[in-house]
Write a protein that holds these residues in place. Sequence first.
Motif, PDB file in Angstrom:
ATOM      1  N   GLY A  16       0.859  -1.176   0.000  1.00 45.26           N
ATOM      2  CA  GLY A  16       0.000   0.000   0.000  1.00 45.26           C
ATOM      3  C   GLY A  16       0.897   1.229   0.000  1.00 45.26           C
ATOM      4  O   GLY A  16       2.101   1.139  -0.254  1.00 45.26           O
ATOM      5  N   TYR A  17       0.312   2.396   0.295  1.00 45.49           N
ATOM      6  CA  TYR A  17       1.111   3.627   0.330  1.00 45.49           C
ATOM      7  C   TYR A  17       2.319   3.489   1.247  1.00 45.49           C
ATOM      8  O   TYR A  17       3.441   3.807   0.878  1.00 45.49           O
ATOM      9  N   ASP A  54      -3.221  -8.548  -6.278  1.00 50.06           N
ATOM     10  CA  ASP A  54      -2.736  -8.701  -7.653  1.00 50.06           C
ATOM     11  C   ASP A  54      -1.934  -7.512  -8.169  1.00 50.06           C
ATOM     12  O   ASP A  54      -1.362  -7.573  -9.249  1.00 50.06           O
ATOM     13  N   ARG A  55      -1.893  -6.415  -7.394  1.00 47.75           N
ATOM     14  CA  ARG A  55      -1.104  -5.254  -7.797  1.00 47.75           C
ATOM     15  C   ARG A  55      -0.750  -4.435  -6.572  1.00 47.75           C
ATOM     16  O   ARG A  55      -1.343  -4.599  -5.512  1.00 47.75           O
ATOM     17  N   ILE A  56       0.200  -3.523  -6.757  1.00 43.44           N
ATOM     18  CA  ILE A  56       0.589  -2.655  -5.655  1.00 43.44           C
ATOM     19  C   ILE A  56      -0.358  -1.456  -5.590  1.00 43.44           C
ATOM     20  O   ILE A  56      -1.068  -1.160  -6.554  1.00 43.44           O
ATOM     21  N   MET A  57      -0.365  -0.782  -4.460  1.00 45.35           N
ATOM     22  CA  MET A  57      -1.081   0.477  -4.252  1.00 45.35           C
ATOM     23  C   MET A  57      -2.526   0.443  -4.750  1.00 45.35           C
ATOM     24  O   MET A  57      -2.943   1.227  -5.592  1.00 45.35           O
ATOM     25  N   ARG A 104      18.008 -10.164   6.937  1.00 48.51           N
ATOM     26  CA  ARG A 104      18.013  -9.773   8.345  1.00 48.51           C
ATOM     27  C   ARG A 104      17.063  -8.612   8.586  1.00 48.51           C
ATOM     28  O   ARG A 104      16.954  -8.122   9.692  1.00 48.51           O
ATOM     29  N   LEU A 105      16.373  -8.147   7.518  1.00 45.44           N
ATOM     30  CA  LEU A 105      15.457  -7.028   7.679  1.00 45.44           C
ATOM     31  C   LEU A 105      14.137  -7.311   6.974  1.00 45.44           C
ATOM     32  O   LEU A 105      14.113  -7.514   5.767  1.00 45.44           O
ATOM     33  N   VAL A 106      13.055  -7.341   7.748  1.00 44.78           N
ATOM     34  CA  VAL A 106      11.706  -7.473   7.208  1.00 44.78           C
ATOM     35  C   VAL A 106      10.901  -6.303   7.762  1.00 44.78           C
ATOM     36  O   VAL A 106      10.876  -6.071   8.966  1.00 44.78           O
ATOM     37  N   CYS A 107      10.269  -5.568   6.871  1.00 40.08           N
ATOM     38  CA  CYS A 107       9.427  -4.448   7.272  1.00 40.08           C
ATOM     39  C   CYS A 107       7.983  -4.814   6.939  1.00 40.08           C
ATOM     40  O   CYS A 107       7.663  -5.084   5.784  1.00 40.08           O
ATOM     41  N   TRP A 108       7.131  -4.839   7.957  1.00 41.38           N
ATOM     42  CA  TRP A 108       5.736  -5.251   7.784  1.00 41.38           C
ATOM     43  C   TRP A 108       4.848  -4.018   7.683  1.00 41.38           C
ATOM     44  O   TRP A 108       4.723  -3.251   8.633  1.00 41.38           O
ATOM     45  N   THR A 109       4.236  -3.826   6.508  1.00 42.23           N
ATOM     46  CA  THR A 109       3.305  -2.718   6.323  1.00 42.23           C
ATOM     47  C   THR A 109       1.970  -3.228   5.796  1.00 42.23           C
ATOM     48  O   THR A 109       1.202  -2.487   5.209  1.00 42.23           O
ATOM     49  N   ALA A 110       1.705  -4.505   5.993  1.00 46.47           N
ATOM     50  CA  ALA A 110       0.481  -5.134   5.488  1.00 46.47           C
ATOM     51  C   ALA A 110      -0.515  -5.348   6.624  1.00 46.47           C
ATOM     52  O   ALA A 110      -0.174  -5.293   7.793  1.00 46.47           O
ATOM     53  N   GLY A 111      -1.727  -5.605   6.239  1.00 49.27           N
ATOM     54  CA  GLY A 111      -2.716  -6.051   7.198  1.00 49.27           C
ATOM     55  C   GLY A 111      -3.232  -5.021   8.170  1.00 49.27           C
ATOM     56  O   GLY A 111      -3.524  -5.350   9.304  1.00 49.27           O
ATOM     57  N   VAL A 112      -3.386  -3.773   7.730  1.00 49.76           N
ATOM     58  CA  VAL A 112      -3.977  -2.776   8.612  1.00 49.76           C
ATOM     59  C   VAL A 112      -5.461  -3.110   8.743  1.00 49.76           C
ATOM     60  O   VAL A 112      -6.178  -3.181   7.753  1.00 49.76           O
ATOM     61  N   ARG A 113      -5.884  -3.339   9.952  1.00 51.63           N
ATOM     62  CA  ARG A 113      -7.291  -3.653  10.203  1.00 51.63           C
ATOM     63  C   ARG A 113      -7.830  -2.749  11.297  1.00 51.63           C
ATOM     64  O   ARG A 113      -7.104  -2.335  12.185  1.00 51.63           O
ATOM     65  N   THR A 114      -9.118  -2.545  11.232  1.00 55.30           N
ATOM     66  CA  THR A 114      -9.774  -1.766  12.262  1.00 55.30           C
ATOM     67  C   THR A 114      -9.737  -2.566  13.563  1.00 55.30           C
ATOM     68  O   THR A 114     -10.022  -3.762  13.551  1.00 55.30           O
ATOM     69  N   PRO A 115      -9.388  -1.928  14.672  1.00 55.19           N
ATOM     70  CA  PRO A 115      -9.391  -2.649  15.951  1.00 55.19           C
ATOM     71  C   PRO A 115     -10.766  -3.262  16.237  1.00 55.19           C
ATOM     72  O   PRO A 115     -11.805  -2.642  15.958  1.00 55.19           O
TER      73      PRO A 115
END
Length: 166
Positions: A16-17, A54-57, A104-115
């Motif tokens: 995503g962004y 299937d695609r970015i952004m 050695r570096l993984v940045c997680w920016t996926a899976g934003v969900r509403t609490p």
Amino acid sequence: DASRREYLTFVFVGAGYAGVEGYAELQDYVKDIIDEYPRCRIAGTRWVLVEAQDRIMREIPASLADVAARELRRRGMEIRTGTTLERMDERSVVLSTGERLPTRLVCWTAGVRTPGIVKELGLPLTKGDRIETDAAMRVKGHDNVWAIGDAAAVPDPAQRRREPTP
């Protein structure tokens, strides 16, 4: 060597962004730093962006996302759509394709969900369980209640259809 490869492979999960921006900015930063050390080179780095969709952004029109993807690839960055991260440990990740990437570096920016608590508030929700608001972030049907952040579905004033802003 293997150790160098682990430290110079950067994996971002989620396109995503936030994921695409972070991915591109970190590559710029690493390139700038490496330029300060004449014996080092950017050619040894590996950049992998993993996206389940299937695609970015998906927040923007496909035509604009395609331009961004072309630019990232032009810079030597890999994009894996339709792919998820299955496992990771301190020295590698395994993708849904079965490929193991030493890193050695993984940045997680996926899976934003509403609490989950948002569902218990009794406020009007969208199909995606975000709180319905107007453009001023006022909750639909309430004069003195506002919602912001990932929990809010704020209509984008720049769009005719008024879909929520990313």
